[in-house]
Scaffold this active site. Structure first.
Site, PDB file in Angstrom:
ATOM      1  CG  ASP A   1      24.574  13.443 -24.725  1.00 22.03           C
ATOM      2  OD1 ASP A   1      23.433  13.247 -25.176  1.00 22.03           O
ATOM      3  OD2 ASP A   1      24.809  13.666 -23.516  1.00 22.03           O
TER       4      ASP A   1
ATOM      5  N   GLY B   1      20.101  11.024 -15.772  1.00 28.10           N
ATOM      6  CA  GLY B   1      20.127   9.855 -14.885  1.00 28.10           C
ATOM      7  C   GLY B   1      20.495  10.179 -13.443  1.00 28.10           C
TER       8      GLY B   1
END
Ligand code: 13P
Length: 393
Positions: free
Chosen positions: A82, A211
C-alpha cells in the site's frame, strides 16, 4: 494455499457487489487479529502493508510471517503493498511476497502519475501481479497517518480517470470522492454521483482509501457504485490503543505482555465488523473456487563449468546471485555444488519465481541477459534447464 490471485479476488467482489477489506497491519497482533476476523467471517481478505508505516517495523522481517499466516489460512488472502514510494519499493515488495501492488503517485501531475504507473504496470504484469493506481488526491486530516498525506483534497474526474486507466493499464483504481486518511472531522460529504459516473465509464474494481469513520450507509453506497476494495487502518489502530489504555488502568504493575494483552481480539473485533458490513462474510468458498491460486515456479539449472578455477566459479556465482535476485518476480536464488564429486552435474541454480509469468520476463530482463551472455554461457558446459510449477494440495 489460500494466497490467491488478487485480480480474480477483486473481480469477484466487483461482480457480486461487496468489498474486500484491505487492512493495513503494523505488527503480529494486527496480522493475527485481521486473519482471525476473516476466518470467523469466512471472508476473503487483503493483508496490506503501507510503505508509510515501514518506520514501525522491518518490512523484510515481517513479510515471511505475513506469508506463512496467509498460507495456513482457510480463507482466500492477498498480500498488498500500500502506498509504495517507488518502482524499486514495488520490485522489492514483489520479491518479498506481495501479490498486489500500489505505488502512490497521486500527488504528482497527471502526466507524471501516468508515466510512473505505466512503467510499474509493465513490470508488475510481467510478474503476474495486478496494480492499483490512484488518481485524484486523498489527504490526511487527523490521527497518526494524517501527516503522511499532507495537502488538500483533489477530486478524481471521470475524463481523467478514463484516460489514466487506458494509458497505464492499471487493474484497479483508487478514487478521491471526499474520503480522507485518518480520523474524520465531522461527517464527510462523499460525491456519489461522481463515483457512479467513474464506475460507469471504467467498469473495473474501484478502491477507497480512508475507510475509517464512514457511516454504514456511506459504505453501502460506495459498494453499490463499484467499490470493491476498502483500505482501513486508523480505526484498527485506535481500537488497539484503547485496549492498551484499558490494560494499563486495570493492572498498574503490568509489564509488556500485560499491556498488549487482548490487542489481537480488539483489532479482530473491529475488522470483523467491517468485513460483515461490507458483505464479504461467507464468501470464502466461492472466492476460492473462482480465484487462480498463487503458485510459484522453480527455475532449475544443473550445469558444469569449463575453463574457470574454483575462485572463478565462486566469483561468477556471486555476480549471478547479486544480479538475478534483484530481478522483479525472483523470490529466492539458491546456488549449490553437488555433495558427491562424481555427480554428473557439479553445480545448480534454483531460482524461485513468484508466478509463471516471470519465466518470460526474467529471461528477457537486461540483467539476466547480460549475466547469461557475459558470465554464464561462456563457461557453462553441459547443462539442463527446467521450469517446475509447484504441486500443492
Ligand atoms: P484510514 O486510516 O482512514 O482507515 O485509511 C487507511 C488507508 O487508506 C490506507 O491506505
Amino acid at each position: 494455499m489460500p494466497i490467491v490471485n488478487m485480480k480474480d479476488m477483486l473481480q469477484h467482489a466487483y461482480e457480486h457487489n461487496y468489498a474486500v477489506g484491505a487492512f493495513d497491519l503494523v505488527s503480529l497482533d494486527f496480522l493475527q487479529g485481521i486473519l482471525d476476523a476473516a476466518e470467523r467471517a469466512q471472508a476473503p481478505v487483503i493483508l496490506s502493508l503501507a510503505e508509510s508505516h515501514f518506520e514501525f517495523f522491518d518490512f523484510a522481517l515481517l513479510m515471511p510471517a505475513v506469508e506463512a499466516a496467509a498460507k495456513r489460512a482457510s480463507v482466500p488472502v492477498a498480500i498488498h503493498l500500500d502506498h509504495g514510494a517507488s518502482f524499486e519499493s514495488a520490485a522489492k515488495a514483489i520479491n518479498l511476497g506481495c501479490n498486489g501492488i500500489m505505488v502512490d503517485a497521486s500527488d504528482k501531475p497527471l502526466e507524471e502519475n501516468t508515466s510512473i504507473t505505466k512503467t510499474l504496470v509493465e513490470m508488475a504484469h510481467g510478474c503476474g501481479i495486478p496494480v492499483e493506481g490512484e488518481l485524484g488526491y486523498v489527504p490526511g486530516v487527523e490521527g497518526e497517518d494524517a501527516e503522511r498525506h499532507p495537502g488538500e483534497i483533489c477530486y478524481t474526474t471521470v475524463a481523467e480517470a478514463q484516460t489514466y486507466v487506458e494509458n497505464t493499464g492499471v487493474d484497479f483504481l483508487a478514487v478521491s470522492i471526499g474520503t480522507v486518511h485518518g480520523r474524520m472531522q465531522g461527517k464527510p460529504e462523499l460525491d456519489f454521483q461522481r463515483l457512479q459516473q467513474i464506475n460507469k465509464a471504467l467498469g473495473i474494481p474501484l478502491v477507497i482509501h480512508g475507510g475509517t469513520g464512514l457511516s454504514d450507509e456511506q459504505f453501502q453506497q460506495l459498494i453499490s457504485n463499484g467499490v470493491s476494495k476498502i483500505n482501513y487502518y486508523t480505526a484498527l489502530s485506535d481500537a488497539a490503543a484503547r485496549q492498551i489504555e484499558q490494560n494499563a488502568s486495570a493492572a498498574a504493575n503490568s509489564g509488556y505482555t500485560g499491556l498488549v494483552n487482548n490487542l489481537r481480539d480488539a483489532i479482530g473485533a473491529e475488522t470483523e465488523r467491517c468485513i460483515r458490513l461490507w458483505g464479504g462474510a461467507d464468501r470464502a468458498k466461492e472466492v476460492l473456487a473462482r480465484c487462480r491460486p498463487w503458485t510459484p515456479v522453480e527455475h532449475l539449472i544443473i550445469y558444469n563449468v569449463e575453463g574457470l578455477d574454483t575462485a572463478g566459479v565462486k566469483k561468477m556465482i556471486a555476480e549471478g546471485r547479486r544480479l538475478l535476485s534483484a530481478i522483479p518476480g525472483v523470490r529466492e536464488v539458491f546456488t549449490g555444488e553437488a555433495m558427491k564429486e562424481d555427480d554428473k552435474y557439479r553445480y545448480t541454480w534454483l531460482v524461485r519465481f513468484c508466478h509463471p509469468a516471470v519465466i518470460d520476463s526474467y529471461r528477457e530482463h537486461p540483467d539476466h541477459v547480460a549475466f547469461a551472455d557475459n558470465h554464464f554461457r561462456p563457461v557453462a558446459g553441459g547443462r539442463i534447464s527446467i521450469d517446475y510449477i509447484a504441486i500443492e494440495n
